[in-house]
Structures are given as C-alpha cells and as structure tokens.
Design a protein around this motif. Structure first.
Motif, PDB file in Angstrom:
ATOM      1  N   ASN A   1       0.920  -1.206  -0.057  1.00 47.88           N
ATOM      2  CA  ASN A   1      -0.042   0.146   0.057  1.00 47.88           C
ATOM      3  C   ASN A   1       0.992   1.124  -0.061  1.00 47.88           C
ATOM      4  O   ASN A   1       0.295   2.160   0.156  1.00 47.88           O
TER       5      ASN A   1
ATOM      6  N   ARG B   1     -13.585  -4.838  11.464  1.00 46.15           N
ATOM      7  CA  ARG B   1     -13.673  -3.148  11.322  1.00 46.15           C
ATOM      8  C   ARG B   1     -13.868  -2.614  12.622  1.00 46.15           C
ATOM      9  O   ARG B   1     -14.270  -3.010  13.599  1.00 46.15           O
TER      10      ARG B   1
ATOM     11  N   SER C   1      -5.337  -3.924   7.772  1.00 47.37           N
ATOM     12  CA  SER C   1      -5.358  -3.007   6.604  1.00 47.37           C
ATOM     13  C   SER C   1      -6.666  -2.016   6.769  1.00 47.37           C
ATOM     14  O   SER C   1      -6.801  -0.992   6.171  1.00 47.37           O
ATOM     15  N   GLY C   2      -7.638  -2.209   7.858  1.00 50.18           N
ATOM     16  CA  GLY C   2      -8.568  -1.501   8.028  1.00 50.18           C
ATOM     17  C   GLY C   2      -8.237  -0.113   8.346  1.00 50.18           C
ATOM     18  O   GLY C   2      -8.985   0.959   8.316  1.00 50.18           O
TER      19      GLY C   2
ATOM     20  N   LEU D   1      -5.784   1.496   7.251  1.00 49.86           N
ATOM     21  CA  LEU D   1      -5.413   2.405   6.168  1.00 49.86           C
ATOM     22  C   LEU D   1      -6.435   2.943   5.235  1.00 49.86           C
ATOM     23  O   LEU D   1      -6.263   3.833   4.620  1.00 49.86           O
ATOM     24  N   LYS D   2      -8.009   2.610   5.626  1.00 48.12           N
ATOM     25  CA  LYS D   2      -8.705   3.074   4.758  1.00 48.12           C
ATOM     26  C   LYS D   2      -9.537   4.405   5.360  1.00 48.12           C
ATOM     27  O   LYS D   2      -9.355   4.874   6.302  1.00 48.12           O
TER      28      LYS D   2
END
Length: 187
Positions: free
Chosen positions: A15, A168, A183-184, A186-187
C-alpha cells in the motif's frame, strides 16, 4: 472497543505506507497493542522494526512468530501452524515457548474453532486471536469465516479474546476484548 493494531510489513509495502504512518494511524485510533508481522523479512530487519516501534509507540508491542526477538518487545503471537513447527504436541510447544519467552511476557495464539479454543483454555496464554470474522484480503488461507458465531465462541474462552480477520472499527461484540485491525486502519 479496544484496538489491537496488526502491522503487517507486506501490507504496508503493497500500500506504499511507511511504518511511521501506520504508527500515527494506530495512535490516532488509540491502539493499545501493535503486533508486528513480517512473514517475508529476515530476523535482522524484524529486530530493527521492533526497536523502531518500541521507540515510537507507548502501548504493548507484540511480535508475530519470531519469538527469538522477544527481548525487543512485550510478547509473541503465534499461529497454529507455527506452533506445530516448534513441536507436533501443541501443549508441549506452548510450554517450550513459554520457557523461552518467560512468564513476564505476553503470549497469544490464533484459534479458529471451538476445539482450538478449548485446547487454548488448557494452555499458559494471555489471550487468543479468534477468527476469521469476515473474509480478509491479507490472509489467503482463511478456510472458515465465523461471522456472528465468533462472539458465541469467544464466550467459551477463559483467556481474553482478540477478534481477527476482516474486523472493522465499527464492529461490536459482547465477548471480545480487542478488535484486531490491520489494513482497515489504512482506509
């Protein structure tokens, strides 16, 4: 909700996110724990990253699998397959691992079903990771998604439970101590 941030080096690299940027996101979301995972890195690189995290994060730092680096962090998280690499007898493997990392360090184990939870209840652990809650893009080997069953299974654990796999920030559980978000963040 208490946050356990999973810092996966491959995820960061894919990412284009720096370790420092991830640490800032973890701090912004008030993470209490960061687990550093680098499945494709050598021990020297993992050590360097753990030292950097320790200098720049005030919470608990856990290393994934690389128990030989426990002196640079607060504990170790290990998966079922990596546990069996220590010894096919998983109970003996945990005893060996606990001897190596000492009782003052945190020890966590990934679990995926009721059988593994009940086995973990007989082990000297501080917490279990339970999941996957949802499908996740960061783990290709997720064979069974637990969904709402995760919270029911979490109630069977005598250890603290960290929900793993596609969790989440807005998910709610009754029997889970930590949301593990990778990765959540990074959103």
């Amino acid at each position: 909700m208490r946050l356990y941030a999973l810092c996966d080096q491959d995820m960061l690299d894919s990412n284009g996110v720096s370790l420092d940027a991830f640490l800032e996101l973890a701090k912004t979301h008030k993470a209490e724990i960061i687990q550093y995972r680098a499945k494709n890195a050598d021990i020297a690189y993992i050590k360097q990253q753990l030292i950097h995290i320790r200098k720049n994060f005030d919470g608990f730092v856990i290393v994934n699998d690389s128990y030989e680096l426990v002196e640079f962090c607060d504990g170790v998280h290990i998966g079922q397959e990596d546990l069996r690499a220590i010894d096919e007898d998983i109970f003996k493997a945990i005893r060996v691992l606990r001897e190596v990392i000492n009782s003052d360090k945190i020890l966590g184990l990934s679990t995926h079903n009721e059988e593994e939870i009940l086995q973990a209840n007989e082990m000297d652990l501080n917490y279990i990771g339970l999941g996957a809650y949802r499908d996740t893009s960061t783990k290709s080997d997720v064979s069974h998604v637990l969904g709402k069953e995760l919270d029911v299974l979490a109630a069977k654990s005598k250890h603290l439970v960290a929900a793993i796999g596609g969790v989440r920030l807005d998910d709610r559980f009754d029997n889970v101590a930590y949301h593990v978000i990778g990765s959540g963040l990074l959103k």
